[in-house]
Design a protein around this motif. Structure first.
Motif, PDB file in Angstrom:
ATOM      1  N   LEU C  21       4.917 -42.287   7.002  1.00  0.00           N
ATOM      2  CA  LEU C  21       4.340 -41.480   5.921  1.00  0.00           C
ATOM      3  C   LEU C  21       4.908 -41.873   4.567  1.00  0.00           C
ATOM      4  O   LEU C  21       4.181 -42.039   3.583  1.00  0.00           O
ATOM      5  CB  LEU C  21       4.586 -39.994   6.191  1.00  0.00           C
ATOM      6  CG  LEU C  21       3.901 -39.428   7.448  1.00  0.00           C
ATOM      7  CD1 LEU C  21       4.343 -37.995   7.701  1.00  0.00           C
ATOM      8  CD2 LEU C  21       2.389 -39.512   7.334  1.00  0.00           C
ATOM      9  N   HIS C  25       3.859 -43.244   0.250  1.00  0.00           N
ATOM     10  CA  HIS C  25       4.221 -42.347  -0.850  1.00  0.00           C
ATOM     11  C   HIS C  25       4.625 -43.180  -2.069  1.00  0.00           C
ATOM     12  O   HIS C  25       5.528 -44.006  -1.979  1.00  0.00           O
ATOM     13  CB  HIS C  25       5.386 -41.449  -0.415  1.00  0.00           C
ATOM     14  CG  HIS C  25       5.572 -40.255  -1.306  1.00  0.00           C
ATOM     15  ND1 HIS C  25       5.963 -40.362  -2.611  1.00  0.00           N
ATOM     16  CD2 HIS C  25       5.417 -38.928  -1.071  1.00  0.00           C
ATOM     17  CE1 HIS C  25       6.056 -39.157  -3.148  1.00  0.00           C
ATOM     18  NE2 HIS C  25       5.719 -38.259  -2.227  1.00  0.00           N
ATOM     19  N   PHE C 268      -4.498 -28.411   3.423  1.00  0.00           N
ATOM     20  CA  PHE C 268      -4.311 -28.958   4.769  1.00  0.00           C
ATOM     21  C   PHE C 268      -4.791 -28.061   5.908  1.00  0.00           C
ATOM     22  O   PHE C 268      -4.769 -28.470   7.065  1.00  0.00           O
ATOM     23  CB  PHE C 268      -2.841 -29.319   4.978  1.00  0.00           C
ATOM     24  CG  PHE C 268      -2.368 -30.428   4.092  1.00  0.00           C
ATOM     25  CD1 PHE C 268      -2.990 -31.676   4.132  1.00  0.00           C
ATOM     26  CD2 PHE C 268      -1.310 -30.238   3.202  1.00  0.00           C
ATOM     27  CE1 PHE C 268      -2.552 -32.714   3.310  1.00  0.00           C
ATOM     28  CE2 PHE C 268      -0.866 -31.273   2.381  1.00  0.00           C
ATOM     29  CZ  PHE C 268      -1.489 -32.513   2.431  1.00  0.00           C
ATOM     30  N   SER C 286      -2.899 -37.137  11.157  1.00  0.00           N
ATOM     31  CA  SER C 286      -3.097 -36.553   9.827  1.00  0.00           C
ATOM     32  C   SER C 286      -2.260 -35.299   9.637  1.00  0.00           C
ATOM     33  O   SER C 286      -1.653 -34.786  10.575  1.00  0.00           O
ATOM     34  CB  SER C 286      -4.571 -36.187   9.627  1.00  0.00           C
ATOM     35  OG  SER C 286      -4.842 -34.915  10.185  1.00  0.00           O
ATOM     36  N   ASN C 287      -2.270 -34.794   8.411  1.00  0.00           N
ATOM     37  CA  ASN C 287      -1.525 -33.575   8.107  1.00  0.00           C
ATOM     38  C   ASN C 287      -2.421 -32.327   8.110  1.00  0.00           C
ATOM     39  O   ASN C 287      -2.028 -31.281   7.624  1.00  0.00           O
ATOM     40  CB  ASN C 287      -0.843 -33.716   6.737  1.00  0.00           C
ATOM     41  CG  ASN C 287       0.378 -32.825   6.608  1.00  0.00           C
ATOM     42  OD1 ASN C 287       1.223 -32.813   7.502  1.00  0.00           O
ATOM     43  ND2 ASN C 287       0.467 -32.052   5.530  1.00  0.00           N
ATOM     44  N   THR C 312       2.843 -34.940  12.865  1.00  0.00           N
ATOM     45  CA  THR C 312       2.540 -34.947  11.435  1.00  0.00           C
ATOM     46  C   THR C 312       2.635 -33.508  10.916  1.00  0.00           C
ATOM     47  O   THR C 312       3.720 -33.063  10.564  1.00  0.00           O
ATOM     48  CB  THR C 312       1.155 -35.593  11.183  1.00  0.00           C
ATOM     49  OG1 THR C 312       1.011 -36.732  12.053  1.00  0.00           O
ATOM     50  CG2 THR C 312       1.025 -36.085   9.765  1.00  0.00           C
ATOM     51  N   LYS C 313       1.548 -32.773  10.933  1.00  0.00           N
ATOM     52  CA  LYS C 313       1.594 -31.399  10.426  1.00  0.00           C
ATOM     53  C   LYS C 313       2.641 -30.574  11.171  1.00  0.00           C
ATOM     54  O   LYS C 313       3.227 -29.651  10.604  1.00  0.00           O
ATOM     55  CB  LYS C 313       0.210 -30.759  10.577  1.00  0.00           C
ATOM     56  CG  LYS C 313       0.071 -29.388   9.913  1.00  0.00           C
ATOM     57  CD  LYS C 313       0.321 -29.443   8.423  1.00  0.00           C
ATOM     58  CE  LYS C 313       0.047 -28.123   7.720  1.00  0.00           C
ATOM     59  NZ  LYS C 313       0.778 -28.042   6.433  1.00  0.00           N
ATOM     60  N   GLY C 317       5.082 -34.626   8.855  1.00  0.00           N
ATOM     61  CA  GLY C 317       4.186 -34.389   7.724  1.00  0.00           C
ATOM     62  C   GLY C 317       4.580 -33.111   6.987  1.00  0.00           C
ATOM     63  O   GLY C 317       4.658 -33.083   5.761  1.00  0.00           O
ATOM     64  N   GLN C 318       4.842 -32.084   7.772  1.00  0.00           N
ATOM     65  CA  GLN C 318       5.348 -30.843   7.182  1.00  0.00           C
ATOM     66  C   GLN C 318       6.632 -31.117   6.388  1.00  0.00           C
ATOM     67  O   GLN C 318       6.821 -30.596   5.281  1.00  0.00           O
ATOM     68  CB  GLN C 318       5.649 -29.844   8.301  1.00  0.00           C
ATOM     69  CG  GLN C 318       6.170 -28.505   7.836  1.00  0.00           C
ATOM     70  CD  GLN C 318       6.873 -27.765   8.971  1.00  0.00           C
ATOM     71  OE1 GLN C 318       8.005 -28.082   9.318  1.00  0.00           O
ATOM     72  NE2 GLN C 318       6.188 -26.780   9.535  1.00  0.00           N
ATOM     73  N   GLN C 321       5.804 -32.727   3.166  1.00  0.00           N
ATOM     74  CA  GLN C 321       5.163 -31.732   2.302  1.00  0.00           C
ATOM     75  C   GLN C 321       6.239 -30.866   1.626  1.00  0.00           C
ATOM     76  O   GLN C 321       6.194 -30.620   0.417  1.00  0.00           O
ATOM     77  CB  GLN C 321       4.221 -30.882   3.168  1.00  0.00           C
ATOM     78  CG  GLN C 321       3.207 -30.046   2.418  1.00  0.00           C
ATOM     79  CD  GLN C 321       2.253 -29.304   3.373  1.00  0.00           C
ATOM     80  OE1 GLN C 321       2.200 -29.601   4.567  1.00  0.00           O
ATOM     81  NE2 GLN C 321       1.515 -28.348   2.835  1.00  0.00           N
ATOM     82  N   ASN C 324       8.249 -32.927  -0.949  1.00  0.00           N
ATOM     83  CA  ASN C 324       7.504 -33.030  -2.202  1.00  0.00           C
ATOM     84  C   ASN C 324       7.779 -31.833  -3.103  1.00  0.00           C
ATOM     85  O   ASN C 324       8.059 -31.982  -4.295  1.00  0.00           O
ATOM     86  CB  ASN C 324       5.990 -33.125  -1.914  1.00  0.00           C
ATOM     87  CG  ASN C 324       5.548 -34.533  -1.567  1.00  0.00           C
ATOM     88  OD1 ASN C 324       6.200 -35.523  -1.918  1.00  0.00           O
ATOM     89  ND2 ASN C 324       4.437 -34.651  -0.849  1.00  0.00           N
ATOM     90  N   LEU C 335       0.181 -37.645   1.787  1.00  0.00           N
ATOM     91  CA  LEU C 335      -0.217 -36.913   2.993  1.00  0.00           C
ATOM     92  C   LEU C 335      -1.727 -36.797   3.164  1.00  0.00           C
ATOM     93  O   LEU C 335      -2.195 -36.096   4.063  1.00  0.00           O
ATOM     94  CB  LEU C 335       0.390 -35.503   2.962  1.00  0.00           C
ATOM     95  CG  LEU C 335       1.906 -35.465   3.160  1.00  0.00           C
ATOM     96  CD1 LEU C 335       2.467 -34.110   2.788  1.00  0.00           C
ATOM     97  CD2 LEU C 335       2.253 -35.808   4.609  1.00  0.00           C
TER      98      LEU C 335
END
Lengths: 342, 342, 342, 342
Positions: C21, C25, C268, C286-287, C312-313, C317-318, C321, C324, C335
């Motif tokens: 991921l 970025h 999301f 995916s997220n 991911t999510k 991914g979480q 997130q 960020n 993401l």
């Protein structure tokens, strides 16, 4: 008459497959199941799919009374197998599923497996277990060495062709696609579902796979001169099944005729109509081997494809087929179950 | 004595599974295989995994001489089944695998299946085919209606509990995970490998799956009052197997005791030790159903999980089990094969 | 401005997912990758799919100069995580992916995880990392505790419903289907391809799964009273993806309205049109989290299904997130990649 | 500057893959998506994994205003493609993913595809789309013909070797293992999950696969003499990925040196260290191609293995790479996503 059967190495996949097959055999009774590290456990603990069967508890090998055993299947790792078998009663009939007694030449054994052989006397008397080609010797044998599963698949495709001299001997290529159960129940990262599913890769590339020892021995013997093939196995995300795609030079029609004739009387080897190709889907869980022959667009080149289930025809089914012969049973008893599809 | 068997709808998965099973039955012989659209083809063309068997060529139904048939398995789509069965000889023993004769109430049939029933006389005499619970009626039946595969799985988990009154009747939830062969060999986008593998989803959510008709009928009959369960099936990327996770209120230990007692004499239904849970891996290709019971951390709640192979115990194995009873054979004949693992 | 990133535990699946991921970025640079047992190896050795990237060699944690690191992802096992994080500089921003800082109550932690907590001070300041519900706290946090992947999936389905009081609190059931990567890269027999593919089973049945600690904490806090749910996870043969099928009492339309409103501004989380159900196929890699609502045929009962990718999510991914937010980046940066299908 | 993009054939897998990739491209905007049979539907209906994207509704081709389109991807079936492309504006930049413009010789086209070519003028100007080898021509092209996915994989392994003269030309064998998405979304029985999972088979055996037209054309052109290879594809139960195992004569070290040099400056083609072999697991979802070289135990024989994702590097990724060149973008823009593993 019921034959008393022992299985050493019952906690691995070939051990479990033997139990599954023997369960359907009318004249065999399992009297002992050995698995050193799991001794004391029930088979249902180790293999819950066998929980409906009335089986002896797992034990250590030294707990078995071999005097009351008619035949012993040995499904242990190589090297361990020879050490164990060396010390078993010399009158006990044995079908070994390991690599330890496949190679006639002790030096070849050491070359491929890395350790010196310590049971040369047993090795001397062992018969190579590819039933269709060693039937007579197996009937008379005390110790039969089950073949490698890849080695079996390749040989079903090629032996009659080499014997009949209908293919070139210097440009044989075997590209194999192998299901994961052939690697056993060992805990290796590349065998995890997350690593293995949804992809494929070659392994033991370049002529380093140990089953080449068997190909070299058997093909050279058949040809009466050294024969060395190229052989690349690939791991595919299926549990059971080997597909051997072999590339040979020769007349495709002659090749098909030769195979058809060679296997005409064989129950378990089916040669498909010319131009059809087999699939591992159609032999899963069975003792059948399907073979297909196709001519290439390039004159004088042909493709012979063989498919079998590595755990059945490639090891435990083959082992039972051999045991039947050694015990005077019909060769096919307990082995006629249809493949599982889908 | 060998029973002459016909199979209508032999080109689908349940048809092929019947052939696989009957191949291992000592007292049955397949004399006719019908498949309208593939009439004229050999079974090996349609199912290459059966190529080693000596089977009649596929034919049309109207080509079959039913006078020489002892029992007919009917593996046709619903609606077609009733039209065909209505016109078969009234003396012919029939095991139907479709949905057409499962529901006693013609209105319920029309509600769930959308078409009026056109063979009410046959429906009248049909016996619901969940062997362990209708054994006596099946022995005497001419026409047996095989159950839905999801319906069978849920009922094995819940029937004894409802009958014994050890669970609440108003908060039963069945969450099912179903292998793809249950959807048959139809060409649908969501059944493609690329669409179905590597993921899962619920379908027929909200109480719209037709097997609810069977749950409603059977559970209400057992309870002596209306019982309506919540039932959500999920498609998972496996070929064979249904896992029914059922959530119930009641004392977990009582539940386990009740199930253990109910199935104590049953060959094919295994209740695991308290706290263990079954896996579809361990029943694949077999006629066994494994059931596990666990108490939840929430007082008075329990989880009962049942696993079986939808093509075997869920349909074709069940059908053969019923046929055995109808023909005076041992109930288990031809059905004792061990599951295929791995 | 480029943020300097360190990843501890880079040889596991969540570590590799973080690298994948972060590679996309624009404002992050990986300056350190730690993996104790594989220190010295290149990332390409451990994860060949990352071989095209220019990454630092794996090192030991004590080799990292944390003074030059802006944010550290910690993807270590629970228990180890708290010991490591306790000793990291108190000014370092940390996103922890382990279970160690998820539970506010040290006793609850010890109950679920079996060991006393040894970094209570850090635990005190940790913020629960379910971004959509703790956004403000996460922006201001130094230490964020990533949620359990199952816990995240269930909460996306249920939090707005509990908060809005549109469902009953005493009969919530979560039946989860979980891909195998959630179990990590550990060598366990049940995670082997041969054992896990082609079947399914429940595990941690009866309310013993540790993610229940999170459900209890979060749902009770939302409801202002104790809420205990029933939760049964199942292992299915897919690598990525969790499907949470939740059974609740309430008005389905109200439930759908509540979820639609709650996630209206969320990038999301997608609520499908009423009556549609999501699939893990459509969120892989995916997220995104997809949520569907259906009313049951039983009045007052509804089914809410949520699907996300556990790696991911559900975890990495979480984590990105949250990072960020902690670093002042746009929440969605890096993401927005579409799911991989097929 | 943002390029306006149209995609014809958006309801197939390569169409969806184009959308996935373009979603990550900073300078492209999809303005039209055509799919005749599904015109009027939203992309989310056809591919729910794309539901988070703001995309135009599917339309018929004749509804598109090509005047406002900068580049059109054409992902239609062969034969249809040439009929459509013939009638598109002659100034429109086109990347065609079908087979229609790959073969320079119209007779060769008719031989392999069975229909005469009806857009000879377009064919004349088309450039073969294997980016790394036709970069300059592609930059200047109006119409680029994407390669076959199998053809691409084999060429990455062999082109530099044939060009450099380091391998024999008369005994080249390509044994390919292909994921199922290469067969598209068509409803065929052999593509059903129940038929395809858990097994493998060869297809188009004997030199009948259409991608041989590309091998013949390109290899012969490189060698300056006719070169005909043996090529057997196999279907394996994975969704994405092609593994090409090629057997050649030549010095393995020279072969490795040649490939290493040839791809030294290429972003997307990675030659592994000598003796390592690639896996399709490690390129899934990415635009990378991994190549490994191993010498065989037989003197003068080598194995070159190439792995790529058929939907990305093998078709849609390649198409975007070419589009970048045609539009004056950086070649790698939108294509640097890391593979998805596991």
């Amino acid at each position: 008459m019921t034959h008393k059967i022992a299985i050493l190495g019952a906690s691995g996949y070939t051990g479990a497959e033997l139990v599954r097959l023997i369960a359907g055999h009318p004249n065999m009774e399992i009297v002992a199941l050995a698995a050193e590290r799991k001794a004391g456990q029930s088979m249902a603990d180790v293999f819950p799919h066998l929980r409906h069967m009335d089986l002896p508890r797992l034990c250590r090998i030294d707990e078995i009374d071999f005097g009351s055993v008619d035949l012993c299947f040995c499904a242990l790792p190589h090297k361990t197998s020879q050490e164990i078998i060396r010390d078993l009663p010399k009158t006990l009939k044995i079908v070994d599923l390991s690599a330890d007694f496949r190679l006639r030449d002790p030096d070849a054994y050491e070359t491929w497996y890395g350790n010196p052989h310590v049971a040369l006397e047993c090795q001397e008397e062992a018969v190579y277990g590819l039933t269709e080609f060693y039937r007579e010797e197996i009937c008379a044998a005390r110790l039969v060495a089950g073949t490698g599963c890849n080695a079996a698949t390749g040989q079903y495709a090629l032996r009659p062709l080499i014997a009949a001299g209908v293919i070139g001997l210097d440009d044989i290529i075997l590209d194999l696609k192998c299901g994961v159960s052939g690697a056993g129940r060992a805990l290796k990262e590349n065998l995890l579902h997350a690593e293995l599913s949804e992809g494929t890769n070659a392994y033991a590339v370049g002529g380093t796979h140990r089953h080449l020892g068997e190909f070299d021995q058997e093909f050279s013997k058949l040809a009466g001169r050294p024969v060395r093939v190229q052989f690349t196995p690939h791991l595919i995300p299926v549990n059971r099944g080997i597909l051997a795609t072999t590339y040979v030079s020769g007349n495709a029609q002659d090749i098909h005729d030769t195979l058809t004739a060679a296997y005409a009387d064989e129950t378990f080897v089916e040669v498909l109509p010319f131009g059809q190709t087999p699939s591992t889907h159609h032999v899963r869980g069975s003792n059948f081997c399907h073979i297909g022959v196709t001519g290439d667009r390039i004159e004088g080149r042909a493709i012979v494809v063989a498919a079998l289930d590595n755990l059945t025809k490639g090891s435990s089914g083959q082992a039972l087929q051999n045991a039947n012969l050694m015990l005077g049973e019909e060769e096919v008893t307990g082995l006629m179950m249809a493949p599982l599809f889908p």
